[in-house]
Design a protein around this motif. Structure first.
Motif, PDB file in Angstrom:
ATOM      1  N   VAL A 280       0.533 -39.869  16.929  1.00  0.00           N
ATOM      2  CA  VAL A 280       0.945 -39.419  18.257  1.00  0.00           C
ATOM      3  C   VAL A 280       1.972 -38.302  18.077  1.00  0.00           C
ATOM      4  O   VAL A 280       2.928 -38.454  17.301  1.00  0.00           O
ATOM      5  CB  VAL A 280       1.554 -40.576  19.079  1.00  0.00           C
ATOM      6  CG1 VAL A 280       2.128 -40.071  20.400  1.00  0.00           C
ATOM      7  CG2 VAL A 280       0.534 -41.672  19.305  1.00  0.00           C
ATOM      8  N   PHE A 281       1.783 -37.195  18.775  1.00  0.00           N
ATOM      9  CA  PHE A 281       2.756 -36.111  18.755  1.00  0.00           C
ATOM     10  C   PHE A 281       3.919 -36.483  19.665  1.00  0.00           C
ATOM     11  O   PHE A 281       3.718 -36.767  20.846  1.00  0.00           O
ATOM     12  CB  PHE A 281       2.120 -34.800  19.238  1.00  0.00           C
ATOM     13  CG  PHE A 281       1.179 -34.189  18.245  1.00  0.00           C
ATOM     14  CD1 PHE A 281       1.643 -33.321  17.265  1.00  0.00           C
ATOM     15  CD2 PHE A 281      -0.180 -34.473  18.295  1.00  0.00           C
ATOM     16  CE1 PHE A 281       0.781 -32.750  16.348  1.00  0.00           C
ATOM     17  CE2 PHE A 281      -1.058 -33.900  17.381  1.00  0.00           C
ATOM     18  CZ  PHE A 281      -0.582 -33.042  16.404  1.00  0.00           C
TER      19      PHE A 281
ATOM     20  N   TRP B 126       2.521 -35.235  13.765  1.00  0.00           N
ATOM     21  CA  TRP B 126       2.482 -36.485  14.538  1.00  0.00           C
ATOM     22  C   TRP B 126       3.119 -37.599  13.742  1.00  0.00           C
ATOM     23  O   TRP B 126       3.319 -37.506  12.537  1.00  0.00           O
ATOM     24  CB  TRP B 126       1.072 -36.835  14.988  1.00  0.00           C
ATOM     25  CG  TRP B 126       0.016 -37.043  13.912  1.00  0.00           C
ATOM     26  CD1 TRP B 126       0.197 -37.376  12.593  1.00  0.00           C
ATOM     27  CD2 TRP B 126      -1.381 -36.961  14.099  1.00  0.00           C
ATOM     28  NE1 TRP B 126      -1.000 -37.500  11.958  1.00  0.00           N
ATOM     29  CE2 TRP B 126      -1.992 -37.257  12.856  1.00  0.00           C
ATOM     30  CE3 TRP B 126      -2.194 -36.677  15.193  1.00  0.00           C
ATOM     31  CZ2 TRP B 126      -3.372 -37.253  12.684  1.00  0.00           C
ATOM     32  CZ3 TRP B 126      -3.558 -36.681  15.018  1.00  0.00           C
ATOM     33  CH2 TRP B 126      -4.142 -36.969  13.779  1.00  0.00           C
ATOM     34  N   ASN B 127       3.424 -38.698  14.452  1.00  0.00           N
ATOM     35  CA  ASN B 127       4.081 -39.826  13.806  1.00  0.00           C
ATOM     36  C   ASN B 127       3.049 -40.725  13.119  1.00  0.00           C
ATOM     37  O   ASN B 127       1.856 -40.398  13.085  1.00  0.00           O
ATOM     38  CB  ASN B 127       4.950 -40.587  14.824  1.00  0.00           C
ATOM     39  CG  ASN B 127       4.139 -41.164  15.972  1.00  0.00           C
ATOM     40  OD1 ASN B 127       2.980 -41.544  15.831  1.00  0.00           O
ATOM     41  ND2 ASN B 127       4.767 -41.238  17.142  1.00  0.00           N
TER      42      ASN B 127
ATOM     43  N   HIS C 143      -4.844 -31.584  18.599  1.00  0.00           N
ATOM     44  CA  HIS C 143      -4.114 -31.012  19.726  1.00  0.00           C
ATOM     45  C   HIS C 143      -2.976 -31.941  20.121  1.00  0.00           C
ATOM     46  O   HIS C 143      -3.182 -33.150  20.159  1.00  0.00           O
ATOM     47  CB  HIS C 143      -5.064 -30.800  20.910  1.00  0.00           C
ATOM     48  CG  HIS C 143      -4.418 -30.147  22.071  1.00  0.00           C
ATOM     49  ND1 HIS C 143      -4.143 -28.799  22.097  1.00  0.00           N
ATOM     50  CD2 HIS C 143      -3.957 -30.660  23.223  1.00  0.00           C
ATOM     51  CE1 HIS C 143      -3.547 -28.519  23.243  1.00  0.00           C
ATOM     52  NE2 HIS C 143      -3.428 -29.624  23.936  1.00  0.00           N
ATOM     53  N   PRO C 144      -1.795 -31.471  20.399  1.00  0.00           N
ATOM     54  CA  PRO C 144      -1.340 -30.087  20.521  1.00  0.00           C
ATOM     55  C   PRO C 144      -0.641 -29.567  19.258  1.00  0.00           C
ATOM     56  O   PRO C 144       0.413 -28.937  19.338  1.00  0.00           O
ATOM     57  CB  PRO C 144      -0.363 -30.165  21.689  1.00  0.00           C
ATOM     58  CG  PRO C 144       0.305 -31.500  21.482  1.00  0.00           C
ATOM     59  CD  PRO C 144      -0.794 -32.401  20.941  1.00  0.00           C
TER      60      PRO C 144
ATOM     61  N   GLN D 161       7.605 -30.427  15.185  1.00  0.00           N
ATOM     62  CA  GLN D 161       6.322 -30.694  14.523  1.00  0.00           C
ATOM     63  C   GLN D 161       6.395 -30.341  13.042  1.00  0.00           C
ATOM     64  O   GLN D 161       5.860 -31.064  12.195  1.00  0.00           O
ATOM     65  CB  GLN D 161       5.178 -29.925  15.197  1.00  0.00           C
ATOM     66  CG  GLN D 161       4.754 -30.526  16.512  1.00  0.00           C
ATOM     67  CD  GLN D 161       3.443 -29.941  17.004  1.00  0.00           C
ATOM     68  OE1 GLN D 161       2.645 -29.410  16.236  1.00  0.00           O
ATOM     69  NE2 GLN D 161       3.212 -30.041  18.309  1.00  0.00           N
ATOM     70  N   PHE D 162       7.060 -29.233  12.703  1.00  0.00           N
ATOM     71  CA  PHE D 162       7.233 -28.864  11.304  1.00  0.00           C
ATOM     72  C   PHE D 162       8.001 -29.955  10.565  1.00  0.00           C
ATOM     73  O   PHE D 162       7.614 -30.372   9.469  1.00  0.00           O
ATOM     74  CB  PHE D 162       7.971 -27.529  11.186  1.00  0.00           C
ATOM     75  CG  PHE D 162       8.338 -27.180   9.769  1.00  0.00           C
ATOM     76  CD1 PHE D 162       7.405 -26.648   8.898  1.00  0.00           C
ATOM     77  CD2 PHE D 162       9.628 -27.399   9.304  1.00  0.00           C
ATOM     78  CE1 PHE D 162       7.741 -26.341   7.592  1.00  0.00           C
ATOM     79  CE2 PHE D 162       9.978 -27.098   8.003  1.00  0.00           C
ATOM     80  CZ  PHE D 162       9.036 -26.564   7.136  1.00  0.00           C
TER      81      PHE D 162
END
Length: 134
Positions: A41-42, A36-37, A118-119, A50-51
């Motif tokens: 937040v994703f 996430w940032n 999540h997620p 995401q990696f």
């Protein structure tokens, strides 16, 4: 950091079997970082972005201690989607080289059923040895 490779062992690809921190270095423990940032937040539900974000997060925390990628001695990755990981393994390597260069610390990849956030698909934690400035 000094890479440790016992005599007669075949060199690993994409990780080190062990790392030796320089004498007097400050040890930095970096908690598990998800993709996430800064506002938690994703921006994506996909593993590859995401990696990249999780690794950027590890490096951002390390930078606060004055560290750089080459100071990382260990990374543990927790991933909850093995098929997705295997499908983007080559692209993950490209992201790694972009952010970490040719530095490959001791690493473990552990596949888990789920992550707390999540997620989230992947979480990275690290230990680094930052040389004392002086």
């Amino acid at each position: 950091m000094l890479t440790l490779l016992p005599d007669g062992w075949k060199p690993p690809i994409g990780y080190a079997n062990g790392m030796l921190a320089p004498a007097g270095a400050r040890i930095v423990f970096i908690a598990g970082q998800v993709g996430w940032n800064a506002q938690q937040v994703f921006d994506s539900e996909e593993l590859l972005p995401q990696f990249e974000q999780a690794l950027r997060n590890v490096l951002a925390v390390l930078a606060v201690a004055g560290g750089r990628p080459e100071h990382i001695g260990r990374i543990t990755a927790y991933c909850c989607d093995k098929p997705a990981y295997l499908a983007v393994r080559k692209q993950l390597g490209a992201v790694w080289r972009q952010l970490m260069g040719s530095h490959y610390p001791a690493m473990s990849m552990i596949f888990v059923s789920d992550l707390l956030d999540h997620p989230g698909k992947i979480e990275l934690e690290a230990t680094a040895a930052v040389p004392v400035q002086g």
